[in-house]
Design a protein around this motif. Structure first.
Motif, mmCIF file in Angstrom:
data_model
loop_
_atom_site.group_PDB
_atom_site.id
_atom_site.type_symbol
_atom_site.label_atom_id
_atom_site.label_comp_id
_atom_site.label_asym_id
_atom_site.label_seq_id
_atom_site.Cartn_x
_atom_site.Cartn_y
_atom_site.Cartn_z
ATOM 1 N N TYR A 162 15.730 5.045 9.201
ATOM 2 C CA TYR A 162 14.641 5.971 8.906
ATOM 3 C C TYR A 162 14.111 5.792 7.479
ATOM 4 O O TYR A 162 12.949 6.116 7.207
ATOM 5 C CB TYR A 162 15.067 7.409 9.182
ATOM 6 N N LEU A 163 14.935 5.266 6.582
ATOM 7 C CA LEU A 163 14.410 4.850 5.287
ATOM 8 C C LEU A 163 13.454 3.671 5.465
ATOM 9 O O LEU A 163 12.421 3.583 4.795
ATOM 10 C CB LEU A 163 15.562 4.451 4.350
ATOM 11 N N ILE A 164 13.812 2.781 6.365
ATOM 12 C CA ILE A 164 12.919 1.657 6.682
ATOM 13 C C ILE A 164 11.605 2.168 7.256
ATOM 14 O O ILE A 164 10.516 1.700 6.886
ATOM 15 C CB ILE A 164 13.609 0.696 7.670
ATOM 16 N N ALA A 165 11.688 3.141 8.160
ATOM 17 C CA ALA A 165 10.467 3.719 8.745
ATOM 18 C C ALA A 165 9.618 4.399 7.686
ATOM 19 O O ALA A 165 8.388 4.258 7.666
ATOM 20 C CB ALA A 165 10.842 4.718 9.836
ATOM 21 N N LEU A 166 10.261 5.135 6.779
ATOM 22 C CA LEU A 166 9.531 5.808 5.703
ATOM 23 C C LEU A 166 8.853 4.795 4.788
ATOM 24 O O LEU A 166 7.670 4.930 4.447
ATOM 25 C CB LEU A 166 10.494 6.683 4.894
ATOM 26 N N GLY A 167 9.605 3.768 4.382
ATOM 27 C CA GLY A 167 9.049 2.779 3.477
ATOM 28 C C GLY A 167 7.901 2.003 4.083
ATOM 29 O O GLY A 167 6.837 1.855 3.475
ATOM 30 N N ASN A 168 8.092 1.519 5.296
ATOM 31 C CA ASN A 168 7.037 0.745 5.934
ATOM 32 C C ASN A 168 5.843 1.612 6.302
ATOM 33 O O ASN A 168 4.688 1.198 6.144
ATOM 34 C CB ASN A 168 7.578 0.044 7.181
ATOM 35 N N GLY A 169 6.107 2.818 6.772
ATOM 36 C CA GLY A 169 5.017 3.707 7.157
ATOM 37 C C GLY A 169 4.156 4.109 5.972
ATOM 38 O O GLY A 169 2.924 4.121 6.060
ATOM 39 N N GLY A 170 4.776 4.427 4.843
ATOM 40 C CA GLY A 170 4.012 4.834 3.680
ATOM 41 C C GLY A 170 3.233 3.701 3.043
ATOM 42 O O GLY A 170 2.207 3.923 2.397
ATOM 43 N N TYR A 171 3.714 2.498 3.237
ATOM 44 C CA TYR A 171 3.086 1.314 2.635
ATOM 45 C C TYR A 171 1.893 0.798 3.439
ATOM 46 O O TYR A 171 0.856 0.427 2.875
ATOM 47 C CB TYR A 171 4.174 0.244 2.500
ATOM 48 N N GLN A 172 1.991 0.795 4.752
ATOM 49 C CA GLN A 172 1.011 0.115 5.591
ATOM 50 C C GLN A 172 -0.416 0.645 5.508
ATOM 51 O O GLN A 172 -1.360 -0.154 5.503
ATOM 52 C CB GLN A 172 1.483 0.128 7.054
ATOM 53 N N PRO A 173 -0.670 1.938 5.452
ATOM 54 C CA PRO A 173 -2.078 2.377 5.450
ATOM 55 C C PRO A 173 -2.815 2.080 4.146
ATOM 56 O O PRO A 173 -4.035 2.247 4.083
ATOM 57 C CB PRO A 173 -1.972 3.894 5.661
ATOM 58 N N ASN A 174 -2.104 1.617 3.123
ATOM 59 C CA ASN A 174 -2.717 1.417 1.819
ATOM 60 C C ASN A 174 -2.923 -0.044 1.436
ATOM 61 O O ASN A 174 -3.818 -0.366 0.653
ATOM 62 C CB ASN A 174 -1.847 2.075 0.738
ATOM 63 N N ILE A 175 -2.111 -0.942 1.974
ATOM 64 C CA ILE A 175 -2.110 -2.302 1.460
ATOM 65 C C ILE A 175 -3.374 -3.072 1.829
ATOM 66 O O ILE A 175 -3.885 -3.865 1.032
ATOM 67 C CB ILE A 175 -0.833 -3.053 1.940
ATOM 68 N N ALA A 176 -3.915 -2.860 3.030
ATOM 69 C CA ALA A 176 -5.105 -3.621 3.438
ATOM 70 C C ALA A 176 -6.311 -3.238 2.595
ATOM 71 O O ALA A 176 -7.041 -4.109 2.092
ATOM 72 C CB ALA A 176 -5.397 -3.389 4.921
ATOM 73 N N THR A 177 -6.535 -1.956 2.417
ATOM 74 C CA THR A 177 -7.685 -1.526 1.623
ATOM 75 C C THR A 177 -7.471 -1.812 0.141
ATOM 76 O O THR A 177 -8.437 -2.065 -0.593
ATOM 77 C CB THR A 177 -7.946 -0.031 1.829
ATOM 78 N N PHE A 178 -6.224 -1.791 -0.301
ATOM 79 C CA PHE A 178 -5.943 -2.154 -1.684
ATOM 80 C C PHE A 178 -6.294 -3.619 -1.933
ATOM 81 O O PHE A 178 -6.843 -3.977 -2.979
ATOM 82 C CB PHE A 178 -4.478 -1.900 -2.006
ATOM 83 N N GLY A 179 -5.987 -4.468 -0.953
ATOM 84 C CA GLY A 179 -6.372 -5.869 -1.070
ATOM 85 C C GLY A 179 -7.879 -6.045 -1.082
ATOM 86 O O GLY A 179 -8.422 -6.849 -1.846
ATOM 87 N N ALA A 180 -8.573 -5.261 -0.254
ATOM 88 C CA ALA A 180 -10.036 -5.346 -0.220
ATOM 89 C C ALA A 180 -10.651 -4.892 -1.537
ATOM 90 O O ALA A 180 -11.748 -5.338 -1.905
ATOM 91 C CB ALA A 180 -10.577 -4.509 0.934
ATOM 92 N N ASP A 181 -9.962 -4.004 -2.269
ATOM 93 C CA ASP A 181 -10.465 -3.542 -3.556
ATOM 94 C C ASP A 181 -10.547 -4.661 -4.597
ATOM 95 O O ASP A 181 -11.197 -4.499 -5.629
ATOM 96 C CB ASP A 181 -9.554 -2.450 -4.120
ATOM 97 N N GLN A 182 -9.874 -5.770 -4.331
ATOM 98 C CA GLN A 182 -9.877 -6.866 -5.301
ATOM 99 C C GLN A 182 -11.181 -7.669 -5.268
ATOM 100 O O GLN A 182 -11.349 -8.613 -6.049
ATOM 101 C CB GLN A 182 -8.686 -7.793 -5.046
ATOM 102 N N PHE A 183 -12.077 -7.300 -4.384
ATOM 103 C CA PHE A 183 -13.363 -7.994 -4.258
ATOM 104 C C PHE A 183 -14.501 -7.006 -4.486
ATOM 105 O O PHE A 183 -14.507 -5.908 -3.940
ATOM 106 C CB PHE A 183 -13.494 -8.641 -2.872
ATOM 107 N N ASP A 184 -15.470 -7.417 -5.274
ATOM 108 C CA ASP A 184 -16.615 -6.587 -5.623
ATOM 109 C C ASP A 184 -17.672 -6.705 -4.520
ATOM 110 O O ASP A 184 -18.353 -7.716 -4.398
ATOM 111 C CB ASP A 184 -17.183 -7.069 -6.959
ATOM 112 N N GLU A 185 -17.800 -5.656 -3.730
ATOM 113 C CA GLU A 185 -18.727 -5.709 -2.593
ATOM 114 C C GLU A 185 -20.186 -5.703 -3.026
ATOM 115 O O GLU A 185 -21.071 -6.003 -2.228
ATOM 116 C CB GLU A 185 -18.451 -4.557 -1.642
ATOM 117 N N GLU A 186 -20.466 -5.373 -4.286
ATOM 118 C CA GLU A 186 -21.837 -5.398 -4.788
ATOM 119 C C GLU A 186 -22.289 -6.810 -5.153
ATOM 120 O O GLU A 186 -23.469 -7.049 -5.373
ATOM 121 C CB GLU A 186 -21.958 -4.488 -6.012
#
Length: 266
Positions: A162-186
């Protein structure tokens, strides 16, 4: 300072001190310099991180029903029910990670903290399995199931997963959009790169799942659980280290919008 002045004046110039146009900031909370932060250097690091983290997670999840039946001596129905509950908590914890990221910590800090929890859970699972649950030594295969275990050891196992579930669950919804933030859409060029990043992101995720379902799945199916879990632990630790060392070294851009906070909050 040159970048800050250009940003305040609403101007943009094609030189090494030019700012991004979408309001992103660097790790010091200053307007991000285009040539010195984000883009594909940071994007590739996040892709590697996602591939390794996915390998680690599915290295545990893909054969968890087998582990419960062969090692903890649960019947198939009970094992399947317990795995379903465990999988459900991953999605519930995703809501927790998204809330903390949007309201308090920002995506970088949220990803870093939950990946640490993820690594801690995997270490605990690997140690508890090797030291307590895989007894007698060599048990865990279809031909040689393990014996009974104490309640303390079983509860340690459940705490670990359940620590694994907590860690992976809390991480997954943020990493994709965080990666997209590295590019300037303008910017036209970086805008195309931002679209391409999501395709590469899901490729990295599927590659990690492929290796965990084949190589690690084979070892675990043969009863070599300790090696499989330690391999997942090593992969998760490599992902976390890559995230911290690589991204801090390259200088990350992240959205300054109130709902994200970004590095200004980190």
């Amino acid at each position: 300072m040159a970048c800050l002045e250009v940003y305040k004046e609403g101007k943009f110039k094609e030189d090494e001190d030019a700012c991004t146009l979408d309001g992103t900031v660097d790790m010091h909370g200053q307007p991000a310099i285009r040539a010195k932060s984000g883009r594909w250097v940071a994007g590739i690091i996040i892709l590697v991180n996602q591939g390794l983290a996915t390998l680690a997670f599915f290295g545990v999840g893909v054969n968890l029903v087998l582990y419960l039946t062969r090692v903890l001596q649960q019947d198939n129905a009970t094992a399947a029910n317990n795995v379903s509950k465990w999988t459900g908590t991953v999605y519930i914890f995703s809501l927790v990670g998204a809330f903390l990221s949007d309201s308090y910590w920002g995506r970088f800090k949220t990803c870093a903290i939950f990946q640490l929890i993820f690594v801690t859970g995997l270490i605990s699972l690997s140690l508890s399995s090797q030291l307590f649950l895989l007894k007698p030594q060599g048990c865990g295969s279809q031909e040689d199931p393990c014996g009974t275990h104490s309640k303390l050891h079983v509860w340690l196992f459940y705490l670990s997963i359940y620590l694994i579930a907590l860690g992976n669950g809390g991480y997954q919804p943020n990493i994709a959009t965080f990666g997209a933030d590295q590019f300037d859409e303008e910017d036209n060029k970086e805008g195309h790169s931002k679209v391409a990043f999501f395709s590469y992101f899901y490729l990295a995720m599927n590659l990690g799942s492929l290796f965990s379902n084949t190589i690690l799945g084979y070892f675990e199916d043969e009863g070599v659980w300790a090696i499989g879990f330690w391999a997942s632990t090593a992969s998760a630790f490599a992902a976390w280290s890559c995230f911290l060392v690589g991204l801090l070294g390259t200088g990350i851009s992240s959205q300054m919008a109130t709902r994200f906070r970004g590095f200004a909050k980190s």
